[in-house]
Structure formats: C-alpha cells, structure tokens
Design an enzyme around this catalytic site. Structure first.
Site, PDB file in Angstrom:
ATOM      1  N   TYR A 135       0.921  -4.709  12.180  1.00 39.48           N
ATOM      2  CA  TYR A 135       0.921  -3.159  11.889  1.00 39.48           C
ATOM      3  C   TYR A 135       1.902  -2.327  12.768  1.00 39.48           C
ATOM      4  CZ  TYR A 135      -2.644  -4.124   8.213  1.00 39.48           C
ATOM      5  OH  TYR A 135      -3.233  -4.529   7.136  1.00 39.48           O
ATOM      6  N   HIS A 192       0.771  -1.256  -0.085  1.00 37.73           N
ATOM      7  CA  HIS A 192      -0.174   0.138  -0.102  1.00 37.73           C
ATOM      8  C   HIS A 192       0.862   1.321   0.045  1.00 37.73           C
ATOM      9  CE1 HIS A 192      -3.742  -2.041   0.830  1.00 37.73           C
ATOM     10  NE2 HIS A 192      -3.158  -2.937   1.526  1.00 37.73           N
ATOM     11  N   ASN A 220     -10.089  -2.915   2.455  1.00 35.20           N
ATOM     12  CA  ASN A 220      -9.889  -2.952   1.120  1.00 35.20           C
ATOM     13  C   ASN A 220     -11.218  -2.746   0.400  1.00 35.20           C
ATOM     14  OD1 ASN A 220      -7.239  -3.288   1.159  1.00 35.20           O
ATOM     15  ND2 ASN A 220      -7.353  -5.630   0.974  1.00 35.20           N
TER      16      ASN A 220
END
Ligand code: HDE
Length: 705
Positions: free
Chosen positions: A375, A88, A161
């Site tokens: 993350y 991304h 998404n």
C-alpha cells in the site's frame, strides 16, 4: 473597447470604463468582481482583468508567449490528473464518526476502545475493484469498504471489502488475479466486468478462488447501495491488551438498515439509467440527513480456539461462521458529512493496511503481510511525494512529531535546530523522543520453520466452505448464483474454460453444477476437478451468510417511485407520501414531463423525474397513480410500459390506483394480479402497501427476471 470582431463572428463587447459591461459571444453578461464576487487572481495572487481572451498581437493575430495567466491556467489544467488506483479506482467517500459502545481494556489497549460514548472522526471510501474511475457503479464486483479512524494514538486504517474472503492465499498472485479481471490487454475491454475469458481462465486454474467466486456470483456483488452492505477485514488480526496478552480478531461491519441487493437484470439497466447510482444514493441520504450507520462487530478468539478448526485462521479464503463464534458489536459508524471536494478528499485519501495503532497488530496471514508491503508504494505512485501524509485528509488529527523532513510539497516542516536524535538539545528545541510506555510494540510472536516457498497443508481445503456458503443460501439466492455463473461463463468464448469451471462446481454442489452445465448447453459433463482435499459434506448451513434470511423487515431508508399523471388524486398522493415518511422511506415523483402534472383538485404537483430518466429500476418499490385521462397518455409511452414491466420482472411491490389496470393489461400482465400488486384507494391501503414493501421484494412471482 471592442474585441473579437472577426468576420462572421459574434461581437463581444468588453469595457474597462467606469461601467464594466463584459459580454460573451452568446450575449450573456459576465459578472465583475465589483458585483460582490471575490476577485479572480492568478496562483501568485495577481488580480486578473480578463479571463475570456488570450493575449494576442492584434485582434486576429498570433498568441503571445508573454500571456502568463493563460500559460499558468493551461499548464495547471494539463496536470490535473493523477494516476487512478490500480484497483478500487472507482470510489466514493464520506466523513463521519465512530462511537465506542464500551471500554474493552481486557482485549486491547487501543485508545479508541477505552471510553464509552467517545466519538472518533472517520473517513470512509467505498469502491468497486475492477472498473476504471469512470466506470458504472453496478458492475458485478467486490466492493471496497475502507475506513480511516483518526484516533488519538494515530490513524488506524481498516481496509475492508464487502466479502469476507479473498481470491488468493498468497500476495504474489495479486497482480495475476487483477490482470485477469481487468480489461484484456490487447483489446482494452471489457470494462468493469469479470465476464470474459481471461478472468475465468485464471479462476478455473486457481481452486483457492472458489470460495470467493461463490460470493462474487451471489447477490453480495450487486448491492442495492453502500448503505445496505456489510464490510469485512478479511484477515485475522490481533488485539493486544496493556499486559501484552494477545487475542485474534476478525472485524465485521453490519449495516443498521440491513442488507439488500438488486437483481442482475436490474443492475444491467441501472448502469444505463444511472451509472452513479451508488454515489448518488450516498450523497442523497447524507444530504437529506438520513445518515447511514454500521456496527463494528468483533469475532475474538485465542490460539486454542484457532487450533480447533481443521482450516487455518491465517488463510484469507476462510471465514469463522457466526453461528460458531458470535460477532459482538463494539461501536457504531455514522456517516454524516460529504467531502467538500471530491479530489482533495476521496481521490487523495491514502489507505494503508500497515496503519495500525498500539493495541492492534497483524497476524501472519500471508495476504495481509503482502498488503502491508504494497500500500505504501501505491500512495507514492499516485500522490507523487513521500509527503502524502501532509495532505489534510491523510494527516493524523492527533499531535505528531518526527525528524522526517523535506521532499516534494513538504508543508509540515520541523522548527528549530535539531533534525536528528539522539541529540543533547533540551526538550525545547531537541525535538520528540520515543516512548516505550505509549509506543507501539510488535507482538513478540516466535518464528517457525525454515525459510521456504511453500503453501501450508492447512490451506489446502478449497471446497468445504465454498459449499457451506452455497447451501446456506435460500433457493432464490441459489438460483441467482447459478444464473450469474451461466451469464458470466456464457461470455467466455472458449468452451474449455466453461467446462473447467463446471468441473470445480462438481466439487461444490451437484445440483449447482448440473444447472450451470445445462444453462451453458455443455455437450458433456466434465470430471470433477482434482481436489487437494475432498469437500466436507458435513459442514452445517450458516444462516448468517444469506442476505434474504437476514431481511430487515423494514422499508426504512428505501426509495419509493410514484408515477403520476394529470388528474392524479392529490389527497391520495399525500397519503402515500405520509405513509412512506412515517416508515422512514424517501419518495420521488415520476411524470411524463419533469415540469410535473396538474392534480384532480387543480393543484400543481412537481416531479423529480421525466419518465425516461426515472425508470422503476432506480426505486425499491413503485406506485402507479394515474388519473382516468392521464393513463391513456401513459399507454402510448414505451418508458411507462417498461416502468411497470421491469417492476414486475424485478419482483417489486407495485401500488396502484384503479386506472393503472389499463397499463398492466397493455403490457400483458395477468388479469388476476399477484399479491405484490396493492390497490390503493385510501389511507388504509397506503399503509397496507408500505407494510407490504417491508418484505422488499415479492419473490413469489414465477416469471420474474
Ligand atoms: Fe487492496 N489494494 N490489495 N485489498 N484494497 C489497494 O491501494 C493489495 C486486498 C482494498 O478506497 C491499493 O491505495 C494487495 C484485500 C480496498 O482507497 C493497492 C493485495 C482487501 C482498497 C492494493 C490486496 C483489499 C484497496 C490500490 C493482496 C480486502 C481501496 C490503491 C496481497 C480486505 C482503498 C490503494 C481506497 C486498494 C493492494 C488485497 C481491500 C495496490 C497487494 C484482501 C478497500 O495497494
């Protein structure tokens, strides 16, 4: 004082006298702070006298180490880059708000869902997955749709998404799938493209990917813009109410403008004409006050409902069709402000699936559990300090207090004496305390089974929903899927990889497998791939999965390109502009020169694009509004011929004034034009044309791209 007077060089005059005259080598005048500008300073705040020349020993001598201004400036420049996101990397963000429709206390105690009409600030970042930060917007790829809600009980990140399923069921395979899709490590290409051996090698060896592959080969992966795409939380989450009762939930964003995609041949050309097509679209829409909106919809269900399926709701390669479980709108997202600085906001925003708030919780979806682990690492790697939450874009907008301290770049620092607890200092200086009442409580799910590395049986069906997606598409969309597979697999150099993919398609749909095999020129049809579970042939179509079955029936928010020439009928042009304005569409003018054209009434008409830079691929529909003389000049211009030929091939509606027929004939269009061509001679025609455009494309054109 004269400086820089080297042999053969332009003379630069810079005076520090009463009348400052700073001239660059080109002779242009530099402005001085006394002209009303802020004074340029170093990072330490020292005013800078000369930002044009380094400090040297003699006008033509060596540079001096003493030049701290130059040292600071170049040092900072050398460190401007931070690592791009490993996935991304290319993204674009905007600020806005989320407005809650109605309180949902029976479902969740999340503060954001307690008061009707309340607006919560949000930041949203859209992205592609595979390409580098500088790659083109219209790659065939999944789009990220990450939303940070700055709620009064902390930041909630819903990192979605535009496709509701994922390639893999277990996070341990994430590095593999991403390595396979990114540029191949020896050659470092292809960039932002899944059309290569490594990707299809991995995919064809990974049956659980098939469902997502159908979506990625569909038009969902080439959206017309961020404004026209859906977003999905993918995983099953939990909502928990004040009594501790939990329901499962799937999150879906639906664009108010409806869904729309481009066609592949158009995508290829847009990437050349305007690699920033998606970001420009969002920027233009927001800057012109046409704020994009989405509705957040919830599919909520309990354990008994989950148990009624023969697939597992924890499996991220599965959806719950909306025909079985309605997605109820609970609020709207409006994007109404662009960041002031791309780096500070869009580049530094740190989304983390683990950012949830009381009233929302995780399920045991293994992929979600893996994301929650991943993350945080990525933020430290990219932003370089555990204090990345201190950056304004990442900091909560509600009060926050804790005993975490120090570290690089700490700028929220605790005041007072206590930096630990328990402590016996009073509330004034004793710092914050936990709150059993307000605080986050994990849903007390019972553990099940022994520790083991095992994929559950309930995750074994890889083809049934894949087939369901395929059969739910219109025939136009099914053709696009087959064409995309043929395109991608044709870029694979290894015939065995092509053949292995067709073996999977045989488990999905015979006609699809046949047409891809034919399009690839496959010498022999392979045996169907071995399936862990046979494909269910009885799953019904789910119309909600098709873009075209859910067409918005409006041209609102779309862009009309009008190709004009000298002699254009000014009144007719105004009529078209007005008809588009009333529909809520944008109009841009394309002309042989950006300076514009002279209309039939002698008035000057400004253009936004020179024809070479404003091809029809960047518009949703086009008009050719040429004068009798002007059309003759267009006939000679290859980009003008492409303008119409592409609009025709991409199924676009084309409005035209009569002289344009000469251009149509020149590129060999049939004399009897199809109904996608609308002659425009007056107001009624202009209205008729815009009404036709509501269908977005004229699909009934046999020789389209
Ligand atoms: Fe991500 N993903 N992801 N992902 N993802 C990242 O975090 C990861 C997955 C998604 O605009 C990274 O900050 C793992 C699914 C979006 O900043 C990283 C797994 C979905 C964004 C990461 C997944 C997503 C990311 C890279 C499998 C859809 C961009 C940079 C276990 C629901 C957010 C970053 C933005 C970004 C890891 C799978 C969506 C490396 C390990 C499924 C929209 O942490």
């Amino acid at each position: 004082m004269a400086r820089n007077a080297g042999k053969g060089r332009a003379r630069v005059e810079v005076s520090y006298g009463e009348e400052p005259i700073h001239r660059g080598a080109g002779g242009e005048t530099h402005q001085d702070a006394r002209d009303g500008y802020e004074t340029l300073t170093s990072q330490q705040g020292m005013p800078v006298a000369d930002d044009q020349n380094t400090l040297r020993q003699g006008a033509r001598g060596a540079a001096l180490i003493e030049d701290s201004h130059f040292r600071e400036k170049i040092f900072h420049f050398d460190h401007e880059r931070i690592p791009e996101r490993v996935v991304h990397a290319r993204g674009y963000g905007a600020h806005g708000f989320f407005e809650t429709y109605a309180p949902l206390p029976e479902l969740t105690k999340a503060d954001i869902f307690q008061r009707a009409g309340e607006k919560t600030p949000v930041f949203v970042r859209f992205s592609t997955v595979a390409g580098n930060k500088g790659s083109a917007d219209l790659a065939r790829d999944v789009r990220g749709f990450a939303v940070k809600f700055y709620t009064q009980e902390g930041n909630w990140d819903l990192v979605c998404n535009n496709i509701p399923v994922f390639f893999i069921q277990d996070p341990i395979k994430f590095p593999d799938v991403i390595h396979s899709v990114k540029a191949e490590p020896d050659k470092e290409f292809p960039q932002a493209a899944s059309a290569h051996d490594n990707f299809w090698d991995f995919i064809s060896l990974t049956p659980e990917s098939m469902h997502m592959i159908m979506w990625v080969m569909s038009d969902r992966a080439i959206p017309r813009s961020f404004r026209f795409m859906q977003g999905f939380g993918v995983h099953t989450f939990r909502l928990v109410n004040a009594e501790g009762k939990s329901n499962f939930v799937k999150f879906i964003w639906k664009p108010k403008l409806g869904m729309q995609s481009v066609v592949w041949n158009e995508a290829l050309k847009i990437n050349g004409a305007d690699p920033d097509f998606h970001r420009r679209d969002l920027w233009n829409a927001i800057q012109s006050g046409d704020f994009p909106e989405w509705e957040l919809c919830l599919q909520t269900f309990d354990q008994a409902f989950a148990d009624s399926f023969d697939f597992d709701v924890l499996d991220p390669t599965k959806i719950i069709p909306e025909e079985i479980l309605t997605a109820k709108p609970v609020g709207r997202l409006v994007l109404d402000r662009m960041p002031e600085n791309f780096f500070a906001e869009t580049e530094q925003v740190a989304f983390m699936t683990q950012n949830i708030v009381p009233g929302i919780d995780f399920s045991n979806d293994p992929l979600l559990q893996g994301r929650n682990f991943s993350y945080l690492d990525t933020q430290l790697k990219r932003l370089g300090s555990p204090n990345f939450t201190h950056l304004p874009i990442n900091a909560p907008k509600c009060p926050f207090h804790n005993f975490q301290q120090d570290g690089h770049m700490a700028f929220h620092n605790p005041k007072g004496r206590a930096n630990y607890e328990p402590n016996s200092w009073g509330p004034e200086i004793g710092g914050p305390r936990e709150s059993a009442e307000r605080g986050f409580h994990t849903f007390p799910q019972e553990p099940e089974g022994p520790k083991q590395r095992l994929r559950p049986e309930s995750f074994a069906d890889h083809y049934s929903q894949t087939r369901q997606f395929y059969i739910s598409q219109t025939s136009v969309e099914q053709t696009h899927i087959a064409d995309a597979l043929i395109f991608e697999l044709s870029k694979c150099e290894e015939p065995r990889i092509r053949s292995r993919m067709v073996a999977h398609l045989l488990n999905i749909d015979q006609i699809l497998a046949d047409s891809v095999a034919e399009g690839l020129g496959l010498v022999a049809m392979p045996e169907p791939a071995t399936a862990a579970m046979p494909t269910r042939m009885d799953l019904p179509e789910s119309p909600a999965l098709s873009i075209l079955k859910n067409a918005p029936g409006s041209f609102r928010g779309r862009k009309l390109g009008v190709l004009v020439t000298d002699g254009v009928d000014a009144e007719l042009l105004d009529t078209i502009r007005e008809a588009a304005r009333q529909e809520g569409a944008m109009v841009e003018l394309v002309a042989p020169m950006v300076g514009g054209v002279e209309a039939s009434d002698g008035s000057h008409v400004e253009a936004q694009h020179k024809i070479d830079g404003g091809p029809s691929v960047v518009f949703d529909a086009v008009v050719v509004l040429a004068g009798e003389e002007g059309i003759l000049s267009l006939l000679k211009l290859p980009p003008a011929r492409d303008f119409v030929a592409d609009a025709y091939a991409h199924y676009k509606f084309v409005g035209f004034s009569d002289p344009a027929r000469k251009l149509f004939a020149k590129i060999g269009l049939p004399e009897a034009l199809d109904d996608g061509f609308v002659p425009i001679a007056g107001k009624a025609d202009a209205t008729r044309f815009i009404e036709a455009c509501r269908a977005l494309r004229f699909w009934d054109r046999p020789d389209g791209a």
